[in-house]
Design a protein around this motif. Structure first.
Motif, PDB file in Angstrom:
ATOM      1  N   ALA A  30      16.771  18.670 -18.468  1.00  0.00           N
ATOM      2  CA  ALA A  30      18.014  18.046 -18.063  1.00  0.00           C
ATOM      3  C   ALA A  30      17.627  16.772 -16.994  1.00  0.00           C
ATOM      4  CB  ALA A  30      18.731  19.153 -17.247  1.00  0.00           C
ATOM      5  N   VAL A  31      18.746  15.718 -16.906  1.00  0.00           N
ATOM      6  CA  VAL A  31      18.719  14.951 -16.018  1.00  0.00           C
ATOM      7  C   VAL A  31      19.535  15.346 -14.820  1.00  0.00           C
ATOM      8  CG1 VAL A  31      18.867  12.443 -15.641  1.00  0.00           C
ATOM      9  CG2 VAL A  31      18.008  13.164 -17.813  1.00  0.00           C
ATOM     10  N   THR A  87      15.307  27.500 -14.740  1.00  0.00           N
ATOM     11  CA  THR A  87      14.239  26.529 -14.264  1.00  0.00           C
ATOM     12  C   THR A  87      13.924  26.407 -12.770  1.00  0.00           C
ATOM     13  OG1 THR A  87      14.631  25.240 -16.353  1.00  0.00           O
ATOM     14  CG2 THR A  87      13.509  24.143 -14.401  1.00  0.00           C
ATOM     15  N   ILE A  88      15.244  26.666 -11.990  1.00  0.00           N
ATOM     16  CA  ILE A  88      15.311  26.530 -10.598  1.00  0.00           C
ATOM     17  C   ILE A  88      14.450  27.655 -10.121  1.00  0.00           C
ATOM     18  CG2 ILE A  88      16.640  26.634  -8.535  1.00  0.00           C
ATOM     19  CD1 ILE A  88      18.655  24.734 -10.115  1.00  0.00           C
ATOM     20  N   SER A  89      14.921  28.912 -10.791  1.00  0.00           N
ATOM     21  CA  SER A  89      14.398  30.064 -10.437  1.00  0.00           C
ATOM     22  C   SER A  89      12.712  30.251 -10.628  1.00  0.00           C
ATOM     23  CB  SER A  89      14.973  31.288 -10.986  1.00  0.00           C
ATOM     24  OG  SER A  89      14.522  31.404 -12.215  1.00  0.00           O
ATOM     25  N   LEU A  95      14.282  17.718 -15.018  1.00  0.00           N
ATOM     26  CA  LEU A  95      14.129  19.085 -14.697  1.00  0.00           C
ATOM     27  C   LEU A  95      13.374  19.622 -15.936  1.00  0.00           C
ATOM     28  CD1 LEU A  95      17.178  20.843 -13.132  1.00  0.00           C
ATOM     29  CD2 LEU A  95      14.999  20.268 -12.095  1.00  0.00           C
ATOM     30  N   ARG A  96      12.203  20.196 -15.868  1.00  0.00           N
ATOM     31  CA  ARG A  96      11.360  20.787 -17.081  1.00  0.00           C
ATOM     32  C   ARG A  96      11.454  22.158 -16.893  1.00  0.00           C
ATOM     33  NH1 ARG A  96       8.563  16.667 -19.447  1.00  0.00           N
ATOM     34  NH2 ARG A  96       8.226  14.863 -18.396  1.00  0.00           N
ATOM     35  N   ASN A  97      11.383  22.891 -17.986  1.00  0.00           N
ATOM     36  CA  ASN A  97      11.296  24.331 -18.234  1.00  0.00           C
ATOM     37  C   ASN A  97       9.903  24.764 -18.015  1.00  0.00           C
ATOM     38  OD1 ASN A  97      10.160  23.977 -20.662  1.00  0.00           O
ATOM     39  ND2 ASN A  97      11.968  24.302 -21.740  1.00  0.00           N
ATOM     40  N   ARG A  98       9.677  26.044 -18.067  1.00  0.00           N
ATOM     41  CA  ARG A  98       8.363  26.564 -17.822  1.00  0.00           C
ATOM     42  C   ARG A  98       7.212  26.371 -19.026  1.00  0.00           C
ATOM     43  NH1 ARG A  98       7.942  32.134 -16.168  1.00  0.00           N
ATOM     44  NH2 ARG A  98       6.195  31.618 -14.895  1.00  0.00           N
ATOM     45  N   SER A  99       7.948  25.718 -20.087  1.00  0.00           N
ATOM     46  CA  SER A  99       6.993  25.285 -21.249  1.00  0.00           C
ATOM     47  C   SER A  99       6.763  23.708 -20.980  1.00  0.00           C
ATOM     48  CB  SER A  99       7.779  25.489 -22.755  1.00  0.00           C
ATOM     49  OG  SER A  99       7.849  26.861 -22.720  1.00  0.00           O
ATOM     50  N   PRO A 108       9.184  22.219  -9.670  1.00  0.00           N
ATOM     51  CA  PRO A 108       9.926  21.249  -9.160  1.00  0.00           C
ATOM     52  C   PRO A 108      10.658  20.127  -9.838  1.00  0.00           C
ATOM     53  CG  PRO A 108       7.457  20.873  -9.228  1.00  0.00           C
ATOM     54  CD  PRO A 108       7.945  22.277  -9.884  1.00  0.00           C
ATOM     55  N   PRO A 109      11.647  19.293  -9.359  1.00  0.00           N
ATOM     56  CA  PRO A 109      12.293  18.089 -10.484  1.00  0.00           C
ATOM     57  C   PRO A 109      11.136  17.171 -10.146  1.00  0.00           C
ATOM     58  CG  PRO A 109      13.586  18.524  -8.298  1.00  0.00           C
ATOM     59  CD  PRO A 109      12.319  19.488  -8.404  1.00  0.00           C
ATOM     60  N   ILE A 110      11.157  16.164 -11.261  1.00  0.00           N
ATOM     61  CA  ILE A 110      10.084  15.052 -11.246  1.00  0.00           C
ATOM     62  C   ILE A 110      11.187  13.841 -11.175  1.00  0.00           C
ATOM     63  CG2 ILE A 110       8.557  13.754 -12.989  1.00  0.00           C
ATOM     64  CD1 ILE A 110       7.829  16.782 -14.019  1.00  0.00           C
ATOM     65  N   PRO A 111      10.747  12.845 -10.172  1.00  0.00           N
ATOM     66  CA  PRO A 111      11.632  11.570 -10.230  1.00  0.00           C
ATOM     67  C   PRO A 111      11.386  10.811 -11.555  1.00  0.00           C
ATOM     68  CG  PRO A 111      10.255  12.009  -8.300  1.00  0.00           C
ATOM     69  CD  PRO A 111       9.772  12.987  -9.218  1.00  0.00           C
ATOM     70  N   ALA A 112      12.479  10.357 -11.980  1.00  0.00           N
ATOM     71  CA  ALA A 112      12.492   9.554 -13.174  1.00  0.00           C
ATOM     72  C   ALA A 112      11.927   8.084 -12.735  1.00  0.00           C
ATOM     73  CB  ALA A 112      13.864   9.093 -13.759  1.00  0.00           C
ATOM     74  N   LEU A 113      11.880   7.213 -13.885  1.00  0.00           N
ATOM     75  CA  LEU A 113      11.273   5.840 -13.749  1.00  0.00           C
ATOM     76  C   LEU A 113      12.055   5.038 -12.817  1.00  0.00           C
ATOM     77  CD1 LEU A 113      10.308   5.073 -17.483  1.00  0.00           C
ATOM     78  CD2 LEU A 113       8.798   5.901 -15.643  1.00  0.00           C
ATOM     79  N   ALA A 114      11.595   4.065 -12.296  1.00  0.00           N
ATOM     80  CA  ALA A 114      12.347   3.348 -11.355  1.00  0.00           C
ATOM     81  C   ALA A 114      13.491   2.500 -12.175  1.00  0.00           C
ATOM     82  CB  ALA A 114      11.246   2.052 -10.651  1.00  0.00           C
TER      83      ALA A 114
END
Length: 417
Positions: free
Chosen positions: A110-111, A81-83, A101-105, A87-93
């Motif tokens: 992961a958190v 995923t990193i490769s 972290l989201r994969n290409r799909s 980009p990582p997405i901030p979680a809720l407040a």
């Protein structure tokens, strides 16, 4: 293995090296990687010119955690995923700076929870490490360092669990008995001070309606997350959301009793020292004490709510009194060096005195101040082993007296002794 996309809008793929290190990150010398983790490099994607990572590729260092197949799979997926440049997405407040972290799909993989001192992140990894055979269902968790100069990110990483709700969105009646019991067993061992409804994820499953409390055709399995406040260094007051749930009053199954009987608190302690050496000894001793208490209580025949209630402090008139477990520890400490032989009548008297504070509904005793909380930090090894010996002796005697006087415990309330 993922393949390169022909979509010109996608970020170019980079090779990522996954390195299992033997040295701590420079900015956190207290966090030492496990000596049991082997050093190896894994390329997430083949490189046409070389099998070595590009000098500018991010390096993912697995700093600590159980090297299970599930964890290794997670690390490899994260590196992919990193490769991919996702980009990582901030979680809720309110989630402490957690990132998804989201994969290409586009699926959440992961958190990631960045941290500095390593206290909560290390405990997240410890919960997974101590959840033998995934009995409670803690998602794969480890400590990682992502190095992409000039940036170094130290974080805990946990497999994301797809879920319908958290336990706070539903009443407890539909939760399976086994799920509540297994999580409760883990919480007791780790003296979890933060088991609230929000960190119990809910997954629906179709079951026989006779298995649920309200006759529903859908039951829910619970997944425990967020273990950063377990394994305290003082004998603190735990918080068990499940304490008054009806499932906690159901007797343990044969499988659960067998599981508890096989837990070895001293092997668990060695496991933590080897894999997560930044967890300090006072916290490890709390683990040993609570595991011994759990094993004795289950062997005596107590249910989950009774055990949890004996570990939880009582509040009366805005004051906090000692828990039954704290009273036992105090009694064990006082008895060291003051040996005496007691008759049966004295046994009962001693037991009643031991239970006096939990029974004191008028709250004559003083509250528990943090400075006076029980700690095993200053005991040397000989003193610690002597304390455990005396604690087990008194605990056994107390349970025997409970049998003689046919004590009945109200679920979740040691004051009914």
């Amino acid at each position: 293995m993922p393949t390169r996309s022909t979509d010109s809008n996608r970020a170019p793929l980079m090779a990522v090296a996954v390195v299992h290190h033997h040295f701590p990150p420079s900015h956190n010398p207290s966090l030492k990687p496990s000596p049991l983790i082997r050093r190896r490099r894994l390329l997430s994607f083949p490189h046409s010119s070389s099998h070595r990572p590009h000098p500018q590729s991010p390096i993912l260092n697995l700093m600590a955690g159980r090297t299970s197949a599930a964890l290794q799979s997670l690390v490899e997926e994260v590196s992919a995923t990193i490769s991919s440049g996702a980009p990582p997405i901030p979680a809720l407040a309110g989630l402490g700076g957690a990132l998804f972290l989201r994969n290409r799909s586009g699926d959440c993989l992961a958190v990631v929870k960045p941290f500095n001192a390593g206290e909560t992140g290390v405990r997240e990894a410890a919960a997974y490490l101590l959840d033998h055979a995934a009995f409670a269902g803690v998602p794969p968790t480890a400590l990682i360092q992502i190095s992409h100069p000039p940036t170094n990110l130290l974080a805990s990483i946990q497999r994301f669990v797809p879920h319908e709700f958290d336990a706070g969105d539903l009443g407890p009646s539909r939760f399976s008995v086994a799920s509540v019991h297994r999580i409760g067993i883990l919480d007791i061992r780790l003296l979890n001070t933060d088991r609230h409804a929000g960190n119990l994820l809910v997954q629906k499953q179709s079951v026989d309606k006779n298995r649920t409390f309200d006759g529903a055709e859908l039951a829910t399995e619970l997944v425990p997350i967020d273990h950063g406040l377990c394994l305290p260094e003082l004998l603190e007051d735990p918080y068990f959301e499940w304490l008054h749930w009806p499932q906690a009053a159901v007797p343990f199954s044969g499988e659960e009793i067998q599981y508890v009987s096989k837990i070895d608190p001293f092997k668990d302690a060695e496991l933590l020292r080897a894999e997560l050496p930044s967890i300090r000894e006072p916290a490890i001793r709390i683990l040993i004490l609570c595991t011994i208490f759990l094993k004795k209580a289950v062997d005596f025949g107590l249910c989950l709510s009774e055990i949890g209630g004996m570990m939880t402090r009582e509040f009366c008139r805005m004051e906090e009194g000692e828990s039954f477990l704290e009273s036992l520890c105090t009694k064990a400490e006082e008895s060291i060096g003051a040996e005496s032989e007691l008759g049966e009548e004295d046994d009962v008297k001693e037991y009643q005195e031991l239970c006096e504070k939990p029974l004191d509904l008028n709250c004559h005793g003083a509250g528990v101040e943090r400075s006076k909380m029980i700690s095993f930090k200053d005991k040397n090894e000989e003193q610690w082993m002597l304390f455990l010996e005396r604690f087990e002796q008194i605990l056994t005697e107390v349970f025997e007296v409970m049998k003689k006087v046919e004590v009945k415990l109200k679920p979740g309330s040691p004051c009914n002794i």
